[in-house]
Design a protein around this motif. Sequence first.
Motif, PDB file in Angstrom:
ATOM      1  N   VAL A 102       0.838  -1.210   0.000  1.00 31.53           N
ATOM      2  CA  VAL A 102       0.000   0.000   0.000  1.00 31.53           C
ATOM      3  C   VAL A 102       0.873   1.261   0.000  1.00 31.53           C
ATOM      4  CG1 VAL A 102      -1.818   1.280   1.202  1.00 31.53           C
ATOM      5  CG2 VAL A 102      -1.819  -1.228   1.242  1.00 31.53           C
ATOM      6  N   ILE A 103       0.558   2.177  -0.934  1.00 32.35           N
ATOM      7  CA  ILE A 103       1.238   3.475  -0.994  1.00 32.35           C
ATOM      8  C   ILE A 103       0.202   4.553  -0.721  1.00 32.35           C
ATOM      9  CG2 ILE A 103       2.548   5.082  -2.451  1.00 32.35           C
ATOM     10  CD1 ILE A 103       3.481   2.655  -4.090  1.00 32.35           C
ATOM     11  N   LEU A 104       0.418   5.326   0.335  1.00 32.23           N
ATOM     12  CA  LEU A 104      -0.506   6.395   0.722  1.00 32.23           C
ATOM     13  C   LEU A 104       0.051   7.735   0.257  1.00 32.23           C
ATOM     14  CD1 LEU A 104      -3.110   7.045   2.446  1.00 32.23           C
ATOM     15  CD2 LEU A 104      -1.559   7.486   4.349  1.00 32.23           C
ATOM     16  N   ASP A 185      -0.485  -6.159  -7.100  1.00 34.16           N
ATOM     17  CA  ASP A 185       0.792  -6.059  -6.380  1.00 34.16           C
ATOM     18  C   ASP A 185       0.846  -4.808  -5.521  1.00 34.16           C
ATOM     19  OD1 ASP A 185       2.020  -8.367  -7.605  1.00 34.16           O
ATOM     20  OD2 ASP A 185       2.151  -7.188  -9.446  1.00 34.16           O
ATOM     21  N   VAL A 186       0.198  -3.737  -6.023  1.00 35.73           N
ATOM     22  CA  VAL A 186       0.275  -2.432  -5.348  1.00 35.73           C
ATOM     23  C   VAL A 186      -1.101  -1.786  -5.297  1.00 35.73           C
ATOM     24  CG1 VAL A 186       1.342  -0.132  -5.391  1.00 35.73           C
ATOM     25  CG2 VAL A 186       2.643  -2.106  -6.216  1.00 35.73           C
ATOM     26  N   LEU A 187      -1.407  -1.161  -4.147  1.00 39.36           N
ATOM     27  CA  LEU A 187      -2.617  -0.338  -4.009  1.00 39.36           C
ATOM     28  C   LEU A 187      -2.168   1.089  -3.695  1.00 39.36           C
ATOM     29  CD1 LEU A 187      -5.699   0.162  -3.634  1.00 39.36           C
ATOM     30  CD2 LEU A 187      -5.392  -0.456  -1.214  1.00 39.36           C
ATOM     31  N   ILE A 188      -2.522   2.032  -4.577  1.00 37.13           N
ATOM     32  CA  ILE A 188      -2.175   3.442  -4.364  1.00 37.13           C
ATOM     33  C   ILE A 188      -3.419   4.177  -3.880  1.00 37.13           C
ATOM     34  CG2 ILE A 188      -1.329   5.577  -5.425  1.00 37.13           C
ATOM     35  CD1 ILE A 188       0.162   3.862  -7.458  1.00 37.13           C
ATOM     36  N   VAL A 189      -3.300   4.818  -2.705  1.00 42.98           N
ATOM     37  CA  VAL A 189      -4.435   5.518  -2.088  1.00 42.98           C
ATOM     38  C   VAL A 189      -4.226   7.016  -2.195  1.00 42.98           C
ATOM     39  CG1 VAL A 189      -5.774   5.847   0.015  1.00 42.98           C
ATOM     40  CG2 VAL A 189      -4.748   3.604  -0.463  1.00 42.98           C
ATOM     41  N   ASP A 190      -5.106   7.673  -2.949  1.00 43.51           N
ATOM     42  CA  ASP A 190      -5.085   9.137  -3.074  1.00 43.51           C
ATOM     43  C   ASP A 190      -5.952   9.721  -1.962  1.00 43.51           C
ATOM     44  OD1 ASP A 190      -4.697  11.698  -4.103  1.00 43.51           O
ATOM     45  OD2 ASP A 190      -6.429  11.544  -5.442  1.00 43.51           O
ATOM     46  N   THR A 191      -5.470  10.760  -1.303  1.00 47.52           N
ATOM     47  CA  THR A 191      -6.225  11.342  -0.188  1.00 47.52           C
ATOM     48  C   THR A 191      -6.539  12.810  -0.453  1.00 47.52           C
ATOM     49  OG1 THR A 191      -4.225  12.016   1.016  1.00 47.52           O
ATOM     50  CG2 THR A 191      -5.079   9.799   1.453  1.00 47.52           C
ATOM     51  N   LEU A 218       3.928   8.735   1.010  1.00 45.39           N
ATOM     52  CA  LEU A 218       4.630   9.745   0.217  1.00 45.39           C
ATOM     53  C   LEU A 218       3.958  11.102   0.353  1.00 45.39           C
ATOM     54  CD1 LEU A 218       5.242   7.671  -3.045  1.00 45.39           C
ATOM     55  CD2 LEU A 218       6.797   7.988  -1.110  1.00 45.39           C
ATOM     56  N   PHE A 219       4.768  12.116   0.636  1.00 43.47           N
ATOM     57  CA  PHE A 219       4.270  13.482   0.733  1.00 43.47           C
ATOM     58  C   PHE A 219       4.465  14.150  -0.620  1.00 43.47           C
ATOM     59  CE2 PHE A 219       4.813  18.047   1.757  1.00 43.47           C
ATOM     60  CZ  PHE A 219       3.583  18.262   2.345  1.00 43.47           C
ATOM     61  N   VAL A 220       3.368  14.597  -1.215  1.00 47.01           N
ATOM     62  CA  VAL A 220       3.411  15.234  -2.544  1.00 47.01           C
ATOM     63  C   VAL A 220       3.389  16.746  -2.341  1.00 47.01           C
ATOM     64  CG1 VAL A 220       2.289  15.402  -4.795  1.00 47.01           C
ATOM     65  CG2 VAL A 220       2.145  13.268  -3.487  1.00 47.01           C
ATOM     66  N   LEU A 240       2.727  12.345  10.554  1.00 43.76           N
ATOM     67  CA  LEU A 240       2.641  11.066   9.843  1.00 43.76           C
ATOM     68  C   LEU A 240       4.035  10.476   9.651  1.00 43.76           C
ATOM     69  CD1 LEU A 240       0.240  11.604   6.784  1.00 43.76           C
ATOM     70  CD2 LEU A 240      -0.089   9.959   8.609  1.00 43.76           C
ATOM     71  N   PRO A 241       4.176   9.180   9.706  1.00 38.04           N
ATOM     72  CA  PRO A 241       5.494   8.575   9.453  1.00 38.04           C
ATOM     73  C   PRO A 241       5.796   8.531   7.954  1.00 38.04           C
ATOM     74  CG  PRO A 241       3.895   6.874   9.995  1.00 38.04           C
ATOM     75  CD  PRO A 241       3.174   8.176  10.112  1.00 38.04           C
ATOM     76  N   LEU A 242       6.179   9.663   7.387  1.00 33.66           N
ATOM     77  CA  LEU A 242       6.477   9.740   5.956  1.00 33.66           C
ATOM     78  C   LEU A 242       7.695   8.882   5.613  1.00 33.66           C
ATOM     79  CD1 LEU A 242       6.112  13.600   5.280  1.00 33.66           C
ATOM     80  CD2 LEU A 242       4.367  11.824   5.019  1.00 33.66           C
ATOM     81  N   THR A 243       7.673   8.317   4.405  1.00 30.30           N
ATOM     82  CA  THR A 243       8.830   7.537   3.941  1.00 30.30           C
ATOM     83  C   THR A 243       9.548   8.231   2.789  1.00 30.30           C
ATOM     84  OG1 THR A 243       7.409   6.275   2.446  1.00 30.30           O
ATOM     85  CG2 THR A 243       7.814   5.334   4.635  1.00 30.30           C
ATOM     86  N   GLY A 244       8.912   9.246   2.218  1.00 33.31           N
ATOM     87  CA  GLY A 244       9.558   9.933   1.101  1.00 33.31           C
ATOM     88  C   GLY A 244       8.715  11.068   0.578  1.00 33.31           C
ATOM     89  N   VAL A 245       9.266  11.783  -0.406  1.00 31.45           N
ATOM     90  CA  VAL A 245       8.630  12.981  -0.958  1.00 31.45           C
ATOM     91  C   VAL A 245       8.586  12.870  -2.477  1.00 31.45           C
ATOM     92  CG1 VAL A 245       8.876  15.492  -1.216  1.00 31.45           C
ATOM     93  CG2 VAL A 245       9.448  14.408   0.965  1.00 31.45           C
TER      94      VAL A 245
END
Length: 463
Positions: A102-104, A185-191, A218-220, A240-245
């Motif tokens: 999951v990618i948030l 394989d991957v679920l991308i969640v747009d918020t 991911l922080f956009v 939030l526990p961000l993992t990347g930008v």
Amino acid sequence: MFQSLSDRLSASLRTISGKSKLTEDNIQDTLREVRMALLEADVALPVVKQFVDSVKLRALGQEVMSSLSPGQAFLKIVQAELESVMGSANEALNLATQPPAVILMAGLQGAGKTTSAAKLAKLLKERDKKSVTVVSADVYRPAAIKQLETLAGEVGADFFPSDVSQKPVDIVNAALDHARIKFSDVLIVDTAGRLAVDQDMMDEIAQLHSAIKPIETLFVVDAMTGQDAANTAKAFGEALPLTGVILTKVDADTRGGAALSVRSITGKPIKFLGVGEKTAALDPFHPDRLASRILGMGDVMSLIEEAEQKVDKKKAERLARKVKKGQKFDLEDFRDQLQQMNNMGGITSMLDKLPGMGNLSQVAQQNIDVKMFARMEAMINSMTPKERRNPELIQGSRKRRITQGSGTQVQDLNRLLKQHKQMQKMMKKMKGGGMQKMVRGLGGMMPPGGGGMGGPGGMPPFR
């Protein structure tokens, strides 16, 4: 990309690159110029101070003193420190988990989260051969769900429908079940877009996070906001526990403050750069390559990778065989070349990645009518197959039919035919595969003195 920063830094470093000896006195002025260039690029002050101090310390150290060309050694130090500020290497997504990974996506309103979700889905499908499901948990902007559905259709990703009447947590839990059933394989969640100071909205995304436990958060953020991008990312990182930008709109950012500040201020790596509106315009972030581009040294590696991924190899090989055998370069070949160049981001994107071509890229962007490429392709498409293979047939009434069919003028068609003829001559010189002949041919495409780009060789003319 980052043109004003690149110009300022290149001008500052030019004065010292030829020095036979470096002293504290003669690097002081250069470092002052570098400091001003970074501050004007909206790089965060602590980052500028640390960068300049590190460069100065290394420039007066043994590695430069013992170098045969101290000026060049100084340039290498600046490049190494730029890389260090932005992160030592590209940090790929971590998808090593039980599928679906999951990618948030989180961020402010208008930062480009929905578009980035679709771009990321396309990249994962095409580069990593992953099956991807996307879902929108943005119940505050009804158009967001429809937008993601449309983009998912464009990139060929599985779309899980949602509704503004649902709760975001319920949406993502249902999407997770759906992704498992589909073996994604991957679920991308747009918020939804939110401010870090809006506690209710931050609580909502925190609940989302704990419900689906994403492996990547991911922080956009919009690169155009400069060091504010880094400060906003830091505020989100505390909640939030961000993992990347993901930095978006980088292609329009002449300053580069965000790219140079995010890693130092947040401690989170930049993982991707959004470099255009098209769904293919998402690049993995390579600090070493970007540092090279900022210093005017180009980014040949990215250009090679783009060519490998986006160039139609069968068409390229067919053209190479034709050229080698001395066969005629016709308008169908010309159209294929236009399409290949368009797939790689157009002429300005390609020039931007070639060493020493940054300024030429800027000139091209300002002076070339980029819509001319589309008009050229439309004219070729309006021809019959026989006309495309035999351009000399295109006279009189044929010209009128082609221009009416493509919505262009006769002078546009005449210009296209002239450009094709010049490219055809160049291809003849390349018979047998001589690289030197090709270089001489390319040289002939430039106007006297190399002062710009004219119409020859498939290049559209100045406006």
